[in-house]
Design a protein around this motif. Sequence first.
Motif, mmCIF file in Angstrom:
data_model
loop_
_atom_site.group_PDB
_atom_site.id
_atom_site.type_symbol
_atom_site.label_atom_id
_atom_site.label_comp_id
_atom_site.label_asym_id
_atom_site.label_seq_id
_atom_site.Cartn_x
_atom_site.Cartn_y
_atom_site.Cartn_z
ATOM 1 N N ASN A 148 0.737 7.523 -19.290
ATOM 2 C CA ASN A 148 -0.401 6.679 -17.901
ATOM 3 C C ASN A 148 0.804 6.997 -16.316
ATOM 4 N N LEU A 149 1.638 7.289 -16.828
ATOM 5 C CA LEU A 149 2.331 7.684 -15.135
ATOM 6 C C LEU A 149 1.870 9.363 -14.966
ATOM 7 N N VAL A 150 2.105 10.166 -16.362
ATOM 8 C CA VAL A 150 2.035 11.568 -15.926
ATOM 9 C C VAL A 150 0.737 11.701 -15.154
ATOM 10 N N THR A 151 -0.855 11.044 -15.793
ATOM 11 C CA THR A 151 -1.718 11.171 -15.214
ATOM 12 C C THR A 151 -1.824 10.568 -13.929
ATOM 13 N N PHE A 153 0.719 10.665 -11.733
ATOM 14 C CA PHE A 153 1.835 11.823 -10.839
ATOM 15 C C PHE A 153 0.325 12.554 -10.551
ATOM 16 N N LEU A 154 -0.251 13.051 -11.670
ATOM 17 C CA LEU A 154 -1.501 14.685 -11.741
ATOM 18 C C LEU A 154 -2.780 14.263 -10.389
ATOM 19 N N SER A 155 -2.996 13.257 -10.813
ATOM 20 C CA SER A 155 -4.025 12.599 -10.063
ATOM 21 C C SER A 155 -3.835 12.410 -8.693
ATOM 22 N N GLY A 156 -2.426 11.225 -7.717
ATOM 23 C CA GLY A 156 -2.296 11.510 -7.022
ATOM 24 C C GLY A 156 -1.711 13.017 -6.233
ATOM 25 N N VAL A 157 -1.350 13.940 -7.201
ATOM 26 C CA VAL A 157 -1.196 15.775 -6.009
ATOM 27 C C VAL A 157 -1.959 16.201 -5.594
ATOM 28 N N PHE A 158 -3.321 16.210 -6.911
ATOM 29 C CA PHE A 158 -5.106 16.975 -6.749
ATOM 30 C C PHE A 158 -5.278 15.647 -5.595
ATOM 31 N N MET A 159 -5.215 14.342 -5.108
ATOM 32 C CA MET A 159 -6.678 13.899 -4.412
ATOM 33 C C MET A 159 -5.062 14.133 -2.804
ATOM 34 N N VAL A 183 -0.597 6.528 1.254
ATOM 35 C CA VAL A 183 -0.575 7.486 -0.143
ATOM 36 C C VAL A 183 0.452 7.888 -0.564
ATOM 37 N N GLY A 184 0.335 7.084 -1.406
ATOM 38 C CA GLY A 184 1.416 8.040 -2.782
ATOM 39 C C GLY A 184 1.236 8.941 -3.744
ATOM 40 N N LEU A 185 2.492 9.322 -4.259
ATOM 41 C CA LEU A 185 2.648 10.676 -5.868
ATOM 42 C C LEU A 185 1.858 9.703 -7.005
ATOM 43 N N ARG A 186 1.760 8.037 -6.779
ATOM 44 C CA ARG A 186 1.862 7.522 -8.106
ATOM 45 C C ARG A 186 -0.031 6.300 -7.935
ATOM 46 N N VAL A 187 0.873 5.380 -6.500
ATOM 47 C CA VAL A 187 -0.451 4.486 -5.804
ATOM 48 C C VAL A 187 -0.884 4.605 -5.096
ATOM 49 N N THR A 188 -1.967 3.762 -4.963
ATOM 50 C CA THR A 188 -2.682 4.219 -3.497
ATOM 51 C C THR A 188 -3.007 2.655 -3.294
ATOM 52 N N LYS A 189 -2.327 2.539 -1.604
ATOM 53 C CA LYS A 189 -2.296 1.051 -1.003
ATOM 54 C C LYS A 189 -3.710 0.614 0.007
ATOM 55 N N LEU A 190 -4.057 -0.675 -0.097
ATOM 56 C CA LEU A 190 -5.827 -0.156 0.481
ATOM 57 C C LEU A 190 -5.055 -1.823 1.117
ATOM 58 N N ILE A 197 -3.795 -6.718 0.467
ATOM 59 C CA ILE A 197 -2.701 -5.493 -0.058
ATOM 60 C C ILE A 197 -3.508 -4.924 -1.425
ATOM 61 N N TRP A 198 -4.218 -3.833 -1.336
ATOM 62 C CA TRP A 198 -4.389 -3.262 -3.292
ATOM 63 C C TRP A 198 -4.064 -2.535 -3.436
ATOM 64 N N TYR A 199 -3.014 -2.560 -5.059
ATOM 65 C CA TYR A 199 -1.749 -1.583 -5.387
ATOM 66 C C TYR A 199 -3.155 -0.543 -6.161
ATOM 67 N N VAL A 200 -3.901 0.243 -5.963
ATOM 68 C CA VAL A 200 -4.132 1.324 -6.639
ATOM 69 C C VAL A 200 -4.104 2.238 -7.425
ATOM 70 N N ARG A 201 -3.320 2.626 -8.783
ATOM 71 C CA ARG A 201 -3.211 3.498 -9.449
ATOM 72 C C ARG A 201 -3.952 4.459 -9.254
ATOM 73 N N ASN A 202 -3.367 5.702 -9.056
ATOM 74 C CA ASN A 202 -4.623 6.836 -8.225
ATOM 75 C C ASN A 202 -5.236 7.274 -9.776
ATOM 76 N N GLY A 203 -4.380 7.170 -11.041
ATOM 77 C CA GLY A 203 -4.883 7.219 -12.079
ATOM 78 C C GLY A 203 -5.949 6.758 -12.714
ATOM 79 N N GLU A 204 -6.135 5.419 -12.466
ATOM 80 C CA GLU A 204 -7.273 4.612 -12.445
ATOM 81 C C GLU A 204 -9.063 4.653 -11.880
ATOM 82 N N VAL A 205 -8.894 5.741 -10.674
ATOM 83 C CA VAL A 205 -9.708 5.912 -9.439
ATOM 84 C C VAL A 205 -10.438 6.840 -10.644
#
Length: 358
Positions: A148-151, A153-159, A183-190, A197-205
Amino acid sequence: MFWSAALAADSTPRPTSLDEAQRTANDAAGWVEQNWSVWLSNGLRIILILLIAVAMRHLIRRAITKLIARMNRTAQAVDGTALGSLLVNAERRRQRSEAIGSVLRSVASFVIMGTAALTVLSVLKINLAPLLASAGVAGVAIGFGARNLVTDFLSGVFMILEDQYGVGDTIDAGVASGEVIEVGLRVTKLRGVDGEIWYVRNGEVKRIGNLSQGWATAGVDVQVRADEDLDRVREVITRTGEEMRKAEPWSERLWEPVEVLGLNAIYLDSVIIRVSVKTMPGKAVGVERELRWRIKRALDAEGIRIVGRPLDPDLETVIIADPAAAVAAPSALANPTSPQSQATTPIPPVTPGVPIGK
């Protein structure tokens, strides 16, 4: 003869501990003398490899830092200008460039120092095959354990690399929606519409709807009476849109003239006219509210009545009551001679001395 041979053997000098120590020292000195050049050569090679790795790492990280700083200066130079309004804002570009720079610096350091470590091990004549095999197994285990952490991180990099969204954008991420504040490599804040404030994991998007890129569309539905002159209504709305486009600050937010698309729906008592205009990203809601306000005032000034909910009294449908609705359904109890009516008739009291049934 036997005794003479034994005496000769006993007369042979035996090695002492001092002799053995001297022989060992001589062997060690000879071994050192034979290998010192190899050690010196390997040591110099290792030192040279480390120096080159450190120098390359420093130069590459410095080059990346300068590149990111130049990108930020360019963003600040165009911020506030006409060109800057068409581009992403400076804060968004700064965070995106900083994130990209952090990723590039980390990757450069990992690749350079990892290559240097493997080269040093090869200089020391260490077999790398078992080490690489163990590293591969450990990598697979860590990958399964922290997938999940790797997912994320990679999703954040590509975003970030693909610039799917940035700070200040209004997005719909499926699991949450709102304005991006970080915008972070692991979490995006909305930031939601209610301030949460929503903390959305990049891999869940799984999908992203960006409402702030390129341009936006403001749409307004105007509902008028069916007997109104539609050409006159079109003229009033078009004139109102032109006046709004010339006023401040709407002149910068409206990118095209207000367009009357036509009838969106037709009813017996009213029609709905669709009005649309292309706006600056993120300004569609404000433009819609202002456009409704101006259209309502313009139509009132021209005597054109707007139909809403509830409808005007003269447009409401007259409901005629059904005369048969007050008529009761046929019933067996309505007939006094029916068995049901007779069964419900109360029994008369019994009079003393009078036979029953008389």
